[in-house]
Design a protein around this motif. Structure first.
Motif, mmCIF file in Angstrom:
data_model
loop_
_atom_site.group_PDB
_atom_site.id
_atom_site.type_symbol
_atom_site.label_atom_id
_atom_site.label_comp_id
_atom_site.label_asym_id
_atom_site.label_seq_id
_atom_site.Cartn_x
_atom_site.Cartn_y
_atom_site.Cartn_z
ATOM 1 N N THR A 21 0.740 -1.206 0.163
ATOM 2 C CA THR A 21 0.162 0.147 0.163
ATOM 3 C C THR A 21 0.823 1.220 0.029
ATOM 4 O OG1 THR A 21 -1.585 -1.283 1.237
ATOM 5 C CG2 THR A 21 -1.696 1.345 1.116
ATOM 6 N N LEU A 22 1.900 1.287 0.673
ATOM 7 C CA LEU A 22 2.857 2.316 0.806
ATOM 8 C C LEU A 22 3.592 2.563 -0.456
ATOM 9 C CD1 LEU A 22 4.082 4.574 2.491
ATOM 10 C CD2 LEU A 22 5.825 3.136 3.009
ATOM 11 N N LEU A 23 4.123 1.544 -0.953
ATOM 12 C CA LEU A 23 4.691 1.791 -2.607
ATOM 13 C C LEU A 23 3.503 2.101 -3.629
ATOM 14 C CD1 LEU A 23 7.079 -1.476 -2.583
ATOM 15 C CD2 LEU A 23 7.767 0.936 -2.258
ATOM 16 N N ALA A 24 2.267 1.892 -3.364
ATOM 17 C CA ALA A 24 1.545 2.236 -4.494
ATOM 18 C C ALA A 24 0.985 3.529 -4.074
ATOM 19 C CB ALA A 24 0.044 1.398 -4.321
ATOM 20 N N LEU A 25 1.060 4.238 -2.834
ATOM 21 C CA LEU A 25 0.821 5.665 -2.555
ATOM 22 C C LEU A 25 2.073 6.455 -3.125
ATOM 23 C CD1 LEU A 25 -1.073 7.473 -0.912
ATOM 24 C CD2 LEU A 25 0.439 6.870 1.043
ATOM 25 N N LEU A 26 2.914 6.164 -2.871
ATOM 26 C CA LEU A 26 4.290 6.737 -2.999
ATOM 27 C C LEU A 26 4.974 6.486 -4.504
ATOM 28 C CD1 LEU A 26 6.073 6.641 0.281
ATOM 29 C CD2 LEU A 26 4.706 8.775 -0.729
ATOM 30 N N LEU A 64 -7.139 31.007 -11.270
ATOM 31 C CA LEU A 64 -6.902 30.217 -10.300
ATOM 32 C C LEU A 64 -7.147 28.772 -11.084
ATOM 33 C CD1 LEU A 64 -7.701 28.922 -7.457
ATOM 34 C CD2 LEU A 64 -10.274 29.143 -8.088
ATOM 35 N N LEU A 65 -7.971 28.711 -12.024
ATOM 36 C CA LEU A 65 -7.746 27.383 -13.134
ATOM 37 C C LEU A 65 -6.468 27.040 -13.374
ATOM 38 C CD1 LEU A 65 -11.366 27.909 -14.703
ATOM 39 C CD2 LEU A 65 -10.791 26.156 -12.559
ATOM 40 N N PHE A 66 -5.847 28.034 -13.952
ATOM 41 C CA PHE A 66 -4.440 27.964 -14.425
ATOM 42 C C PHE A 66 -3.375 27.395 -13.370
ATOM 43 C CE2 PHE A 66 -0.157 29.626 -15.523
ATOM 44 C CZ PHE A 66 0.106 28.763 -17.080
ATOM 45 N N CYS A 67 -3.449 27.912 -12.162
ATOM 46 C CA CYS A 67 -2.525 27.544 -10.905
ATOM 47 C C CYS A 67 -2.870 26.181 -10.735
ATOM 48 C CB CYS A 67 -2.956 28.534 -9.804
ATOM 49 S SG CYS A 67 -2.155 30.046 -10.311
ATOM 50 N N LEU A 68 -4.135 25.569 -10.598
ATOM 51 C CA LEU A 68 -4.474 24.302 -10.266
ATOM 52 C C LEU A 68 -4.091 23.379 -11.288
ATOM 53 C CD1 LEU A 68 -8.371 24.816 -9.293
ATOM 54 C CD2 LEU A 68 -6.521 24.280 -7.740
ATOM 55 N N VAL A 69 -4.161 23.750 -12.508
ATOM 56 C CA VAL A 69 -3.541 22.782 -13.519
ATOM 57 C C VAL A 69 -1.985 22.691 -13.503
ATOM 58 C CG1 VAL A 69 -3.323 22.833 -16.054
ATOM 59 C CG2 VAL A 69 -5.264 23.431 -15.269
ATOM 60 N N MET A 70 -1.413 23.811 -13.346
ATOM 61 C CA MET A 70 0.170 23.939 -13.021
ATOM 62 C C MET A 70 0.301 22.946 -11.876
ATOM 63 S SD MET A 70 1.874 27.307 -13.721
ATOM 64 C CE MET A 70 1.785 27.888 -12.062
ATOM 65 N N ALA A 71 -0.379 23.006 -10.708
ATOM 66 C CA ALA A 71 -0.162 22.274 -9.613
ATOM 67 C C ALA A 71 -0.288 20.712 -9.516
ATOM 68 C CB ALA A 71 -0.874 23.029 -8.379
ATOM 69 N N SER A 72 -1.444 20.836 -10.477
ATOM 70 C CA SER A 72 -1.559 19.183 -10.757
ATOM 71 C C SER A 72 -0.588 18.657 -11.722
ATOM 72 C CB SER A 72 -2.867 18.973 -11.491
ATOM 73 O OG SER A 72 -3.023 19.647 -12.336
ATOM 74 N N CYS A 73 0.104 19.469 -12.609
ATOM 75 C CA CYS A 73 1.059 18.793 -13.336
ATOM 76 C C CYS A 73 2.561 18.738 -12.508
ATOM 77 C CB CYS A 73 1.508 19.942 -14.401
ATOM 78 S SG CYS A 73 0.227 20.055 -15.694
ATOM 79 N N GLN A 74 2.662 19.467 -11.511
ATOM 80 C CA GLN A 74 3.766 19.406 -10.841
ATOM 81 C C GLN A 74 3.748 18.220 -9.965
ATOM 82 O OE1 GLN A 74 4.156 23.389 -8.928
ATOM 83 N NE2 GLN A 74 5.782 24.049 -10.772
ATOM 84 N N TYR A 75 2.474 18.158 -9.519
ATOM 85 C CA TYR A 75 2.240 16.780 -8.488
ATOM 86 C C TYR A 75 2.542 15.614 -9.221
ATOM 87 C CZ TYR A 75 -0.203 13.534 -5.591
ATOM 88 O OH TYR A 75 -0.460 12.378 -4.676
ATOM 89 N N SER A 76 1.904 15.611 -10.331
ATOM 90 C CA SER A 76 1.882 14.392 -11.263
ATOM 91 C C SER A 76 3.499 13.915 -11.723
ATOM 92 C CB SER A 76 1.188 14.411 -12.570
ATOM 93 O OG SER A 76 -0.026 14.507 -12.364
ATOM 94 N N LEU A 77 4.249 15.112 -11.983
ATOM 95 C CA LEU A 77 5.712 14.879 -12.493
ATOM 96 C C LEU A 77 6.434 14.647 -11.091
ATOM 97 C CD1 LEU A 77 6.409 17.875 -14.869
ATOM 98 C CD2 LEU A 77 6.387 15.579 -15.178
ATOM 99 N N LEU A 78 6.107 15.005 -9.848
ATOM 100 C CA LEU A 78 6.959 14.597 -8.768
ATOM 101 C C LEU A 78 6.518 13.343 -8.184
ATOM 102 C CD1 LEU A 78 7.536 17.934 -6.980
ATOM 103 C CD2 LEU A 78 9.106 16.678 -8.539
ATOM 104 N N LYS A 79 5.328 12.854 -8.511
ATOM 105 C CA LYS A 79 5.146 11.526 -7.884
ATOM 106 C C LYS A 79 5.386 10.374 -8.944
ATOM 107 C CE LYS A 79 0.641 8.966 -6.370
ATOM 108 N NZ LYS A 79 1.536 7.994 -5.906
#
Length: 79
Positions: A21-26, A64-79
């Motif tokens: 579960t931990l490996l799937a999460l991270l 706001l929408l642009f910042c949300l999209v940028m944050a989701s892109c950064q999260y996906s790249l770092l995950k």
């Protein structure tokens, strides 16, 4: 049951998940080249986002929408 999550060599913390579960999460990647490339892409996304917001292309709710999209892109790249 807990899992020893290794932070640094010789340094770990207890996490109250099972190992799968931990490996799937991270979903950690062990390849250094892939990690460096992902960090470079995150920096590129943030710089391009800064330039876009600084030029004033987005206004009102679109900022706001642009910042949300940028944050989701950064999260996906770092995950």
């Amino acid at each position: 049951q807990f899992y020893r999550f290794i932070i640094f060599p010789g340094k770990w913390i207890k996490v109250w998940y099972d190992r799968l579960t931990l490996l799937a999460l991270l979903d950690r990647s062990e390849d250094v080249k892939e990690n460096v490339f992902a960090v470079l892409l995150v920096v590129l996304v943030s710089l391009l986002g800064f330039l876009t917001l600084n030029q004033g292309f987005c206004k009102d709710i679109w900022v706001l929408l642009f910042c949300l999209v940028m944050a989701s892109c950064q999260y996906s790249l770092l995950k």
